[in-house]
Design a protein around this motif. Structure first.
Motif, PDB file in Angstrom:
ATOM      1  N   ASP A 206       1.069  -1.113   0.492  1.00 56.09           N
ATOM      2  CA  ASP A 206       0.153  -0.035  -0.382  1.00 56.09           C
ATOM      3  C   ASP A 206       0.780   1.316  -0.326  1.00 56.09           C
ATOM      4  OD1 ASP A 206      -2.164   2.188   0.375  1.00 56.09           O
ATOM      5  OD2 ASP A 206      -2.603   1.869   1.923  1.00 56.09           O
ATOM      6  N   PRO A 207       1.023   1.590  -1.022  1.00 52.31           N
ATOM      7  CA  PRO A 207       1.844   3.094  -1.323  1.00 52.31           C
ATOM      8  C   PRO A 207       1.620   4.246  -0.686  1.00 52.31           C
ATOM      9  CG  PRO A 207       1.354   2.122  -3.743  1.00 52.31           C
ATOM     10  CD  PRO A 207       0.322   1.683  -2.276  1.00 52.31           C
ATOM     11  N   GLU A 208       0.335   4.422  -0.366  1.00 51.55           N
ATOM     12  CA  GLU A 208      -0.546   5.166   1.190  1.00 51.55           C
ATOM     13  C   GLU A 208       0.505   5.307   1.964  1.00 51.55           C
ATOM     14  OE1 GLU A 208      -4.222   5.672   1.104  1.00 51.55           O
ATOM     15  OE2 GLU A 208      -4.462   6.996  -1.323  1.00 51.55           O
ATOM     16  N   ALA A 209       0.670   3.943   2.698  1.00 50.82           N
ATOM     17  CA  ALA A 209       1.031   3.768   3.863  1.00 50.82           C
ATOM     18  C   ALA A 209       2.681   3.379   3.922  1.00 50.82           C
ATOM     19  CB  ALA A 209       0.809   2.082   4.130  1.00 50.82           C
ATOM     20  N   VAL A 210       3.134   3.662   2.939  1.00 50.77           N
ATOM     21  CA  VAL A 210       4.481   4.303   3.206  1.00 50.77           C
ATOM     22  C   VAL A 210       4.525   5.210   3.398  1.00 50.77           C
ATOM     23  CG1 VAL A 210       6.515   4.201   1.558  1.00 50.77           C
ATOM     24  CG2 VAL A 210       4.673   2.222   1.735  1.00 50.77           C
ATOM     25  N   GLU A 211       4.057   6.398   2.584  1.00 57.00           N
ATOM     26  CA  GLU A 211       4.230   7.950   2.714  1.00 57.00           C
ATOM     27  C   GLU A 211       3.350   8.314   3.581  1.00 57.00           C
ATOM     28  OE1 GLU A 211       1.341  12.056   1.006  1.00 57.00           O
ATOM     29  OE2 GLU A 211       1.101   9.692  -0.187  1.00 57.00           O
ATOM     30  N   ARG A 212       2.579   7.687   4.670  1.00 57.37           N
ATOM     31  CA  ARG A 212       2.247   7.451   6.153  1.00 57.37           C
ATOM     32  C   ARG A 212       3.736   7.479   6.822  1.00 57.37           C
ATOM     33  NH1 ARG A 212      -1.694   5.262   5.884  1.00 57.37           N
ATOM     34  NH2 ARG A 212      -1.556   3.460   6.964  1.00 57.37           N
ATOM     35  N   ALA A 213       4.335   6.678   6.408  1.00 61.48           N
ATOM     36  CA  ALA A 213       5.412   5.907   7.686  1.00 61.48           C
ATOM     37  C   ALA A 213       6.213   7.170   7.713  1.00 61.48           C
ATOM     38  CB  ALA A 213       5.765   4.820   6.991  1.00 61.48           C
ATOM     39  N   VAL A 214       6.524   7.777   6.109  1.00 58.57           N
ATOM     40  CA  VAL A 214       7.399   8.774   6.561  1.00 58.57           C
ATOM     41  C   VAL A 214       6.953  10.254   6.954  1.00 58.57           C
ATOM     42  CG1 VAL A 214       8.460  10.078   4.289  1.00 58.57           C
ATOM     43  CG2 VAL A 214       8.460   7.582   3.872  1.00 58.57           C
ATOM     44  N   ARG A 215       5.215  10.519   6.301  1.00 57.96           N
ATOM     45  CA  ARG A 215       5.172  12.210   6.748  1.00 57.96           C
ATOM     46  C   ARG A 215       5.095  11.901   8.871  1.00 57.96           C
ATOM     47  NH1 ARG A 215       2.342  15.280   3.713  1.00 57.96           N
ATOM     48  NH2 ARG A 215       2.452  14.497   1.166  1.00 57.96           N
ATOM     49  N   THR A 216       5.023  11.076   8.886  1.00 61.47           N
ATOM     50  CA  THR A 216       3.807  10.800  10.494  1.00 61.47           C
ATOM     51  C   THR A 216       4.848   9.669  11.335  1.00 61.47           C
ATOM     52  OG1 THR A 216       2.455   9.069  10.134  1.00 61.47           O
ATOM     53  CG2 THR A 216       1.976  11.425   9.831  1.00 61.47           C
ATOM     54  N   GLY A 217       5.624   8.755  11.067  1.00 60.64           N
ATOM     55  CA  GLY A 217       6.555   7.441  11.163  1.00 60.64           C
ATOM     56  C   GLY A 217       5.448   6.901  11.848  1.00 60.64           C
ATOM     57  N   ASP A 218       4.135   6.937  11.594  1.00 56.83           N
ATOM     58  CA  ASP A 218       2.933   5.470  12.605  1.00 56.83           C
ATOM     59  C   ASP A 218       2.896   4.660  10.409  1.00 56.83           C
ATOM     60  OD1 ASP A 218       1.166   3.890  12.823  1.00 56.83           O
ATOM     61  OD2 ASP A 218      -0.589   5.732  11.837  1.00 56.83           O
ATOM     62  N   HIS A 219       3.311   3.101  11.597  1.00 57.16           N
ATOM     63  CA  HIS A 219       3.266   2.310  10.294  1.00 57.16           C
ATOM     64  C   HIS A 219       2.269   1.285  11.245  1.00 57.16           C
ATOM     65  CE1 HIS A 219       7.689   0.747  11.478  1.00 57.16           C
ATOM     66  NE2 HIS A 219       7.567   2.074  11.404  1.00 57.16           N
ATOM     67  N   ASP A 220       2.346  -0.006  10.713  1.00 56.31           N
ATOM     68  CA  ASP A 220       2.343  -1.082  10.759  1.00 56.31           C
ATOM     69  C   ASP A 220       3.851  -2.468  10.832  1.00 56.31           C
ATOM     70  OD1 ASP A 220      -0.519  -0.743  11.621  1.00 56.31           O
ATOM     71  OD2 ASP A 220      -1.277  -1.193   9.655  1.00 56.31           O
ATOM     72  N   GLY A 221       5.089  -1.796  10.289  1.00 55.71           N
ATOM     73  CA  GLY A 221       6.024  -2.696  10.299  1.00 55.71           C
ATOM     74  C   GLY A 221       6.934  -2.049  11.524  1.00 55.71           C
ATOM     75  N   THR A 222       7.791  -2.497  11.216  1.00 56.49           N
ATOM     76  CA  THR A 222       9.366  -2.540  11.836  1.00 56.49           C
ATOM     77  C   THR A 222      10.191  -0.940  12.425  1.00 56.49           C
ATOM     78  OG1 THR A 222       9.712  -4.324  12.302  1.00 56.49           O
ATOM     79  CG2 THR A 222      11.250  -3.465  13.525  1.00 56.49           C
TER      80      THR A 222
END
Length: 238
Positions: A206-222
């Motif tokens: 999900d590219p939007e999830a990648v974008e969100r991780a860059v913007r906010t640090g919010d993600h379901d990964g590690t």
């Protein structure tokens, strides 16, 4: 914030088609429009594996196979360049120097492989180190770093956070088992360790999830956090 996004070939081009590539371009362009400084590295994925298997059957040696894989990463990169239109450097940079020059003139470099024997995992980490990035994001076909190979061990547990030192030890253990599905390779992990760059490993489908991780640090990964770095980037608090 200067960020390098490493996009696995199986994530960007699971099969040759425009949909996922266009979605990634949209995410990258959105970040670019908001002032993020970006570099990208693209893997070879299933297309590279198909070419490599065919070439191996035809008698190609390992260096020739590596070179073939590099060419496929750059083909995948050209798809993303096409989708980014005028925001991307016109061709995949073949060296870290050329990639940094693209960033300095305001373009988004889309790199593939560089030299035989080195994966795009390692290229991504080295490029992030070379340009002094604040963040490295691995958008992969796995959803984070586990304490065992989740493809082999149903009880494998995912880390929400791990240090770079711990990552190196974990990957070294995983790579001792032939064919293990490590989230990044050992050389990449060692470069992350020495560079001190905050790194995120997440599911890139999900590219939007990648974008969100860059913007906010919010993600379901590690989160891979360097030793001694306790505070997240200031941009994540906004």
């Amino acid at each position: 914030m200067k960020t390098v996004v490493s996009i696995g070939g199986s994530v960007l081009v699971p099969s040759v088609g425009p949909e996922r590539v266009r979605a990634y371009a949209d995410a990258i362009e959105s970040l670019d429009a908001d002032g993020y400084t970006l570099g990208t590295v693209v893997g070879g994925g299933p297309t590279a594996r198909e070419y490599i298997e065919a070439a191996r059957d035809l008698g190609a040696n390992e260096i020739e196979l590596d070179q073939l894989g590099i060419e496929v990463t750059r083909l995948n990169g050209r798809l993303l360049i096409a989708a980014l239109d005028e925001r991307a450097a016109p061709t995949p940079p073949e060296s870290y120097e050329t990639g940094r020059e693209a960033i300095r003139r305001g373009d988004i470099p889309v790199m593939g492989g560089t030299v035989a024997g080195q994966t795009t995992d390692a290229v991504s980490a080295a490029f992030a180190e070379y340009v002094n990035a604040d963040l490295l994001v691995y958008a992969t076909s796995v959803d984070g770093v586990y304490d065992a190979d989740p493809g082999e061990d149903p009880d494998a547990a995912k880390f929400s956070e791990i240090t770079a030192d711990e990552l190196v030890g974990l990957i070294a253990d995983l790579e001792m088992d032939a064919g293990s599905n490590a989230p990044v390779d050992l050389l990449a992990a060692k470069i992350v360790q020495r560079s001190g760059i905050r790194t995120v490993v997440l599911d890139g489908t999900d590219p939007e999830a990648v974008e969100r991780a860059v913007r906010t640090g919010d993600h379901d990964g590690t989160d891979v956090v360097p030793e001694g770095l306790s505070e997240p980037p200031a941009e994540w608090s906004h």
